[in-house]
Scaffold this active site. Structure first.
Site, short mmCIF file in Angstrom:
data_model
loop_
_atom_site.label_atom_id
_atom_site.label_comp_id
_atom_site.label_asym_id
_atom_site.label_seq_id
_atom_site.Cartn_x
_atom_site.Cartn_y
_atom_site.Cartn_z
N HIS A 30 80.47 123.86 87.58
CA HIS A 30 79.20 124.00 86.87
C HIS A 30 78.17 123.02 87.42
CE1 HIS A 30 82.16 125.66 84.05
NE2 HIS A 30 81.21 126.53 83.79
N HIS A 37 82.70 132.91 87.92
CA HIS A 37 84.05 132.59 87.47
C HIS A 37 84.32 133.24 86.11
CE1 HIS A 37 81.45 129.41 85.84
NE2 HIS A 37 82.32 129.31 84.86
N CYS A 72 83.94 128.89 73.04
CA CYS A 72 84.11 129.58 74.31
C CYS A 72 84.91 128.68 75.24
CB CYS A 72 82.77 129.96 74.94
SG CYS A 72 81.56 128.65 75.01
N HIS A 74 87.40 128.68 79.28
CA HIS A 74 87.87 129.27 80.52
C HIS A 74 89.39 129.38 80.47
CE1 HIS A 74 84.13 127.08 81.43
NE2 HIS A 74 83.88 128.10 82.24
N GLU A 92 89.02 123.13 70.09
CA GLU A 92 87.63 122.89 69.69
C GLU A 92 87.45 122.82 68.19
OE1 GLU A 92 84.46 125.08 71.50
OE2 GLU A 92 85.50 125.20 73.43
N TYR A 111 76.94 137.32 82.54
CA TYR A 111 75.60 136.72 82.48
C TYR A 111 75.48 135.59 83.49
CZ TYR A 111 77.31 132.53 80.22
OH TYR A 111 77.95 131.35 79.96
N GLU A 121 75.20 128.58 84.48
CA GLU A 121 76.41 129.30 84.07
C GLU A 121 76.36 130.65 84.78
OE1 GLU A 121 79.04 128.50 82.62
OE2 GLU A 121 78.67 127.04 81.05
N GLU A 123 79.07 133.72 84.80
CA GLU A 123 80.38 134.07 84.30
C GLU A 123 80.54 135.55 84.00
OE1 GLU A 123 81.33 129.87 82.00
OE2 GLU A 123 80.60 131.54 80.80
N TRP A 168 74.01 133.01 76.40
CA TRP A 168 75.08 134.00 76.32
C TRP A 168 75.19 134.58 74.93
CZ3 TRP A 168 75.87 128.86 77.49
CH2 TRP A 168 76.56 128.07 76.56
#
Length: 181
Positions: A30, A37, A72, A74, A92, A111, A121, A123, A168
Site C-alpha cells: 500500500h 491485490h 475488511c 486481506h 478487529e 475499486y 488502494e 483491490e 469502497w
C-alpha cells in the site's frame, strides 16, 4: 485471534483478470503505486437488522479516522476467503462469526482509490454479509469507534456525504441490495 505477525503478513497479488500472480509483504504493497491485490469487506448485521459501521483507527496507514464497513482485510496466501473473514472479525472486533452466517453478496467488487496522503488502494474485494448476536469489543489499533445503524439510514448518509466514508464503502452501499430503502 490474529496468528500472523503484521510485519510478516503477505497479500495475494493479482493480474488484471483477477488471477493469482504472486505475493508481497502487506507493508510494502500500500503506497502511491499499489499493485492490484485480493482483499475483502464484510458488513455485520444484528438480530434487529442493524448494520455495524466502524471508524478506522487514527493510526491506520490509509483512510485513518474514516467511517467504513464493519471490517475488511486481506486473505493470507492459501487461506480461504471465508476463513480470512472470520479471522479478521475476531482480530478487529472480537466477534466470533460462524462460517454459515457468511453470505457472499458482491463476489466481483473491484475499486481503486487514493486517500489524501497519496496512499492508493487497488483491490479486487469480494463483499460478505454476516450476522451476529454479539457486541463488538474493538481492537483500538484497528477501530476508533463503532455504531449500529439501520441500513436505509446508512445508505442515505452515504448518498448525502460520500466524502465522509471510505470510498469502497460508498461504492459498495450503492450496489448492495441490503441498503436499498
Amino acid at each position: 485471534m490474529e496468528t500472523t505477525n503484521a510485519l510478516d503478513e503477505h497479500v495475494i497479488l493479482l493480474d488484471e483478470e483477477g488471477r493469482h500472480i504472486g505475493t508481497a509483504p502487506k507493508y510494502s504493497v500500500h503506497g502511491a503505486d499499489t499493485v492490484l491485490h485480493l482483499a475483502f469487506s464484510c458488513y455485520v448485521f444484528n438480530p434487529l437488522g442493524e448494520v455495524l459501521v466502524t471508524r478506522r483507527a487514527l493510526t491506520k496507514k490509509a483512510w485513518p479516522g474514516v467511517w467504513t464497513n464493519s471490517f475488511c482485510g486481506h486473505p493470507l496466501p492459501a487461506e480461504p476467503l471465508t476463513q480470512a473473514v472470520t479471522r479478521r472479525a475476531s482480530f478487529e472486533l472480537g466477534l466470533e462469526l460462524e462460517l454459515d452466517t457468511l453470505d457472499l453478496a458482491l463476489p466481483l467488487f473491484r475499486y481503486r482509490a487514493t486517500d489524501s496522503s497519496g496512499v492508493v488502494e487497488n483491490e479486487i474485494c469480494p463483499v460478505y454479509l454476516a450476522t451476529t448476536v454479539q457486541e463488538p469489543t474493538p481492537n483500538p489499533d484497528e477501530v476508533a469507534e463503532f455504531t449500529w445503524t439501520r441500513p436505509a439510514d446508512l445508505s442515505r448518509a452515504v448518498a448525502d456525504a460520500p466524502w465522509a466514508f471510505s470510498p469502497w464503502m460508498a461504492l459498495q452501499v450503492q450496489q448492495l441490495e441490503s441498503f436499498r430503502a
